[in-house]
Design a protein around this motif. Structure first.
Motif, PDB file in Angstrom:
ATOM      1  N   GLY A 137      20.464  46.304  38.443  1.00  0.00           N
ATOM      2  CA  GLY A 137      20.996  47.149  37.250  1.00  0.00           C
ATOM      3  C   GLY A 137      22.120  46.551  36.352  1.00  0.00           C
ATOM      4  N   LEU A 138      22.798  45.701  36.712  1.00  0.00           N
ATOM      5  CA  LEU A 138      23.680  45.005  35.713  1.00  0.00           C
ATOM      6  C   LEU A 138      22.670  43.996  34.935  1.00  0.00           C
ATOM      7  CD1 LEU A 138      26.737  44.258  37.769  1.00  0.00           C
ATOM      8  CD2 LEU A 138      26.476  45.995  35.648  1.00  0.00           C
ATOM      9  N   GLN A 139      21.544  43.380  35.494  1.00  0.00           N
ATOM     10  CA  GLN A 139      20.897  42.500  34.701  1.00  0.00           C
ATOM     11  C   GLN A 139      19.846  43.204  34.012  1.00  0.00           C
ATOM     12  OE1 GLN A 139      18.912  39.697  37.431  1.00  0.00           O
ATOM     13  NE2 GLN A 139      20.619  39.775  38.732  1.00  0.00           N
ATOM     14  N   PHE A 140      19.495  44.521  34.432  1.00  0.00           N
ATOM     15  CA  PHE A 140      18.812  45.317  33.697  1.00  0.00           C
ATOM     16  C   PHE A 140      19.274  45.631  32.230  1.00  0.00           C
ATOM     17  CE2 PHE A 140      17.213  49.480  32.108  1.00  0.00           C
ATOM     18  CZ  PHE A 140      15.673  49.300  32.475  1.00  0.00           C
ATOM     19  N   CYS A 141      20.556  46.485  32.392  1.00  0.00           N
ATOM     20  CA  CYS A 141      21.188  46.792  31.212  1.00  0.00           C
ATOM     21  C   CYS A 141      21.694  45.512  30.263  1.00  0.00           C
ATOM     22  CB  CYS A 141      22.573  47.265  31.808  1.00  0.00           C
ATOM     23  SG  CYS A 141      22.495  48.759  32.334  1.00  0.00           S
ATOM     24  N   ALA A 142      22.074  44.224  31.033  1.00  0.00           N
ATOM     25  CA  ALA A 142      22.157  43.194  30.044  1.00  0.00           C
ATOM     26  C   ALA A 142      21.262  42.793  29.305  1.00  0.00           C
ATOM     27  CB  ALA A 142      22.406  41.810  30.859  1.00  0.00           C
ATOM     28  N   GLY A 143      19.904  43.162  29.712  1.00  0.00           N
ATOM     29  CA  GLY A 143      18.515  42.864  29.036  1.00  0.00           C
ATOM     30  C   GLY A 143      18.520  43.708  27.643  1.00  0.00           C
ATOM     31  N   GLY A 144      19.549  44.620  27.423  1.00  0.00           N
ATOM     32  CA  GLY A 144      19.287  45.575  26.350  1.00  0.00           C
ATOM     33  C   GLY A 144      18.938  47.016  26.487  1.00  0.00           C
ATOM     34  N   LEU A 145      18.582  47.489  27.820  1.00  0.00           N
ATOM     35  CA  LEU A 145      18.020  48.566  28.132  1.00  0.00           C
ATOM     36  C   LEU A 145      19.329  49.426  28.835  1.00  0.00           C
ATOM     37  CD1 LEU A 145      15.128  47.078  29.775  1.00  0.00           C
ATOM     38  CD2 LEU A 145      15.029  48.602  27.680  1.00  0.00           C
ATOM     39  N   PRO A 146      19.595  50.492  28.054  1.00  0.00           N
ATOM     40  CA  PRO A 146      21.096  51.330  28.346  1.00  0.00           C
ATOM     41  C   PRO A 146      21.132  52.154  29.711  1.00  0.00           C
ATOM     42  CG  PRO A 146      20.220  52.492  26.338  1.00  0.00           C
ATOM     43  CD  PRO A 146      19.031  51.039  26.882  1.00  0.00           C
ATOM     44  N   TYR A 147      19.840  52.709  29.840  1.00  0.00           N
ATOM     45  CA  TYR A 147      19.891  53.604  30.892  1.00  0.00           C
ATOM     46  C   TYR A 147      18.976  53.340  32.140  1.00  0.00           C
ATOM     47  CZ  TYR A 147      21.696  56.916  27.258  1.00  0.00           C
ATOM     48  OH  TYR A 147      22.621  57.435  26.456  1.00  0.00           O
ATOM     49  N   TRP A 148      19.550  53.020  33.107  1.00  0.00           N
ATOM     50  CA  TRP A 148      19.091  52.709  34.491  1.00  0.00           C
ATOM     51  C   TRP A 148      19.403  53.567  35.435  1.00  0.00           C
ATOM     52  CZ3 TRP A 148      21.233  50.444  38.970  1.00  0.00           C
ATOM     53  CH2 TRP A 148      20.368  49.967  39.939  1.00  0.00           C
ATOM     54  N   THR A 149      19.000  53.831  36.508  1.00  0.00           N
ATOM     55  CA  THR A 149      19.195  54.685  37.526  1.00  0.00           C
ATOM     56  C   THR A 149      18.520  54.197  38.834  1.00  0.00           C
ATOM     57  OG1 THR A 149      19.351  56.831  38.529  1.00  0.00           O
ATOM     58  CG2 THR A 149      17.480  56.392  37.114  1.00  0.00           C
ATOM     59  N   LEU A 150      18.641  54.729  40.074  1.00  0.00           N
ATOM     60  CA  LEU A 150      17.834  54.523  41.404  1.00  0.00           C
ATOM     61  C   LEU A 150      17.716  55.655  42.232  1.00  0.00           C
ATOM     62  CD1 LEU A 150      20.808  54.703  42.958  1.00  0.00           C
ATOM     63  CD2 LEU A 150      21.127  52.051  42.802  1.00  0.00           C
ATOM     64  N   ASP A 151      17.285  55.404  43.330  1.00  0.00           N
ATOM     65  CA  ASP A 151      17.000  56.550  44.264  1.00  0.00           C
ATOM     66  C   ASP A 151      18.213  56.581  45.141  1.00  0.00           C
ATOM     67  OD1 ASP A 151      14.573  57.418  43.023  1.00  0.00           O
ATOM     68  OD2 ASP A 151      13.402  56.002  44.497  1.00  0.00           O
ATOM     69  N   ILE A 152      19.175  57.639  44.966  1.00  0.00           N
ATOM     70  CA  ILE A 152      20.291  57.650  45.977  1.00  0.00           C
ATOM     71  C   ILE A 152      20.215  57.601  47.059  1.00  0.00           C
ATOM     72  CG2 ILE A 152      22.398  58.714  46.471  1.00  0.00           C
ATOM     73  CD1 ILE A 152      22.576  59.516  43.525  1.00  0.00           C
ATOM     74  N   GLY A 153      20.470  56.626  48.021  1.00  0.00           N
ATOM     75  CA  GLY A 153      20.116  56.693  49.598  1.00  0.00           C
ATOM     76  C   GLY A 153      18.813  56.226  49.958  1.00  0.00           C
ATOM     77  N   ALA A 154      18.006  55.513  49.065  1.00  0.00           N
ATOM     78  CA  ALA A 154      16.826  54.844  49.041  1.00  0.00           C
ATOM     79  C   ALA A 154      15.657  55.936  49.148  1.00  0.00           C
ATOM     80  CB  ALA A 154      16.916  53.890  50.222  1.00  0.00           C
ATOM     81  N   PHE A 155      14.455  55.320  48.687  1.00  0.00           N
ATOM     82  CA  PHE A 155      13.225  56.253  48.680  1.00  0.00           C
ATOM     83  C   PHE A 155      12.929  56.293  50.131  1.00  0.00           C
ATOM     84  CE2 PHE A 155       8.587  57.279  48.434  1.00  0.00           C
ATOM     85  CZ  PHE A 155       8.831  58.491  47.434  1.00  0.00           C
ATOM     86  N   PHE A 156      12.630  55.344  50.703  1.00  0.00           N
ATOM     87  CA  PHE A 156      12.128  55.180  52.044  1.00  0.00           C
ATOM     88  C   PHE A 156      13.410  55.027  52.870  1.00  0.00           C
ATOM     89  CE2 PHE A 156       8.561  53.286  49.992  1.00  0.00           C
ATOM     90  CZ  PHE A 156       7.636  54.329  50.035  1.00  0.00           C
ATOM     91  N   VAL A 157      13.669  55.943  54.168  1.00  0.00           N
ATOM     92  CA  VAL A 157      14.644  55.889  55.137  1.00  0.00           C
ATOM     93  C   VAL A 157      14.253  55.303  56.185  1.00  0.00           C
ATOM     94  CG1 VAL A 157      16.549  57.560  56.113  1.00  0.00           C
ATOM     95  CG2 VAL A 157      16.100  57.885  53.905  1.00  0.00           C
ATOM     96  N   LYS A 158      13.170  55.484  56.551  1.00  0.00           N
ATOM     97  CA  LYS A 158      12.409  55.312  57.882  1.00  0.00           C
ATOM     98  C   LYS A 158      11.119  54.202  57.797  1.00  0.00           C
ATOM     99  CE  LYS A 158      13.303  59.959  59.384  1.00  0.00           C
ATOM    100  NZ  LYS A 158      12.630  61.118  60.038  1.00  0.00           N
ATOM    101  N   LYS A 159      10.619  53.772  58.706  1.00  0.00           N
ATOM    102  CA  LYS A 159       9.708  52.741  58.500  1.00  0.00           C
ATOM    103  C   LYS A 159       8.413  53.561  58.595  1.00  0.00           C
ATOM    104  CE  LYS A 159      11.940  48.768  60.803  1.00  0.00           C
ATOM    105  NZ  LYS A 159      12.155  47.888  59.540  1.00  0.00           N
ATOM    106  N   GLY A 160       7.304  52.964  57.907  1.00  0.00           N
ATOM    107  CA  GLY A 160       5.958  53.556  58.030  1.00  0.00           C
ATOM    108  C   GLY A 160       5.066  52.510  58.232  1.00  0.00           C
ATOM    109  N   ILE A 161       3.698  52.819  58.169  1.00  0.00           N
ATOM    110  CA  ILE A 161       2.547  51.962  58.635  1.00  0.00           C
ATOM    111  C   ILE A 161       2.604  50.903  57.417  1.00  0.00           C
ATOM    112  CG2 ILE A 161       0.095  51.666  58.656  1.00  0.00           C
ATOM    113  CD1 ILE A 161       0.072  54.843  59.939  1.00  0.00           C
TER     114      ILE A 161
END
Length: 248
Positions: free
Chosen positions: A37-61
């Protein structure tokens, strides 16, 4: 506003908010998200976010479904990691919980009075208390080409020690955010960590200003490494710069 999976230099002109994609639940990935996120914002893009707790919690195929918590919310280790992820995300430009495999509502993590539930509720309260401050930072983005979150080197270029710090950052002029990125209560699988383990977070205080511990109010000199208490009940591991603008 566009919440978009991809972007490029200059895409902020279209009101874009980018996030880090379909990440998996793992403490190492949480640590990497801060630097990303810090590298992203340092590139001049001010609004960054993520999936809290991660998108995938479990393993899949598929290879990319690589979460480390098959037990989902039944695993106290995942609930602890989710809380720390939630607390970190409360100090991002955009605060959002999203993903698959488990429900994300705070009451899914316990009832009133439970450790995990109360920690999540405190983080939400703190985020809302910061809205005037965050609104001012968003105004600086629009009016002054400012940055809401930024690497420490942007604010303290004279202190060479901050050049290698990727797990602390400034949110505006007044707040330094220091997320907790290691388990302190439960290991994966819900195994309890030894109760005698010290629940502290090492923090480097950049030189050039004094700092105040958010929780205790203790004044600390810059240019040193210190330890701050980091129980799960505290949703902020932040130090406030002396003399800097705090608009709350």
């Amino acid at each position: 506003m566009n919440l978009t999976r991809s972007g490029w230099a200059g895409s902020q002109r279209y009101g874009t908010v980018l996030w880090s994609g379909d990440i998996a639940a793992d403490w190492g990935i949480l640590r990497h998200q801060i630097a990303t996120g810090l590298q992203f914002c340092a590139g001049g893009l001010p609004y960054w976010t993520l999936d809290i707790g991660a998108f995938f919690v479990k393993k899949g195929i598929q290879w990319f479904r690589n979460g480390e918590y098959p037990g989902g919310l039944e695993d106290a280790g995942y609930r602890e990691m989710y809380v720390r992820w939630f607390q970190y995300a409360a100090f991002l430009p955009i605060f959002r919980a999203y993903g698959r495999d488990v429900r994300r509502e705070p009451w899914q993590f316990g009832a009133e009075g439970d450790l995990f539930y109360e920690a999540l509720r405190e983080a939400i309260r703190l985020r809302y208390s910061l809205l005037p401050y965050l609104y001012s930072l968003a105004g600086e983005v629009y009016l002054e080409d400012g940055m809401m979150m930024r690497p420490l080197m942007f604010d303290f270029p004279e202190d060479e020690k901050v050049f290698r710090i990727s797990d602390q950052y400034m949110l505006g002029d007044a707040l330094m955010i220091c997320p907790v990125t290691v388990p302190m209560y439960y290991e994966k699988g819900g195994r309890s960590i030894e109760t005698g383990t010290r629940k502290v977070r090492k923090v480097y205080l950049p030189a050039g200003t004094d700092w105040y511990d958010w929780h205790t109010g203790e004044r600390l000199s810059g240019g040193q490494e210190t330890e701050t208490s980091a129980p799960l009940s505290q949703s902020i591991y932040t130090l406030r710069g002396c003399g800097r603008r705090l608009r709350i």
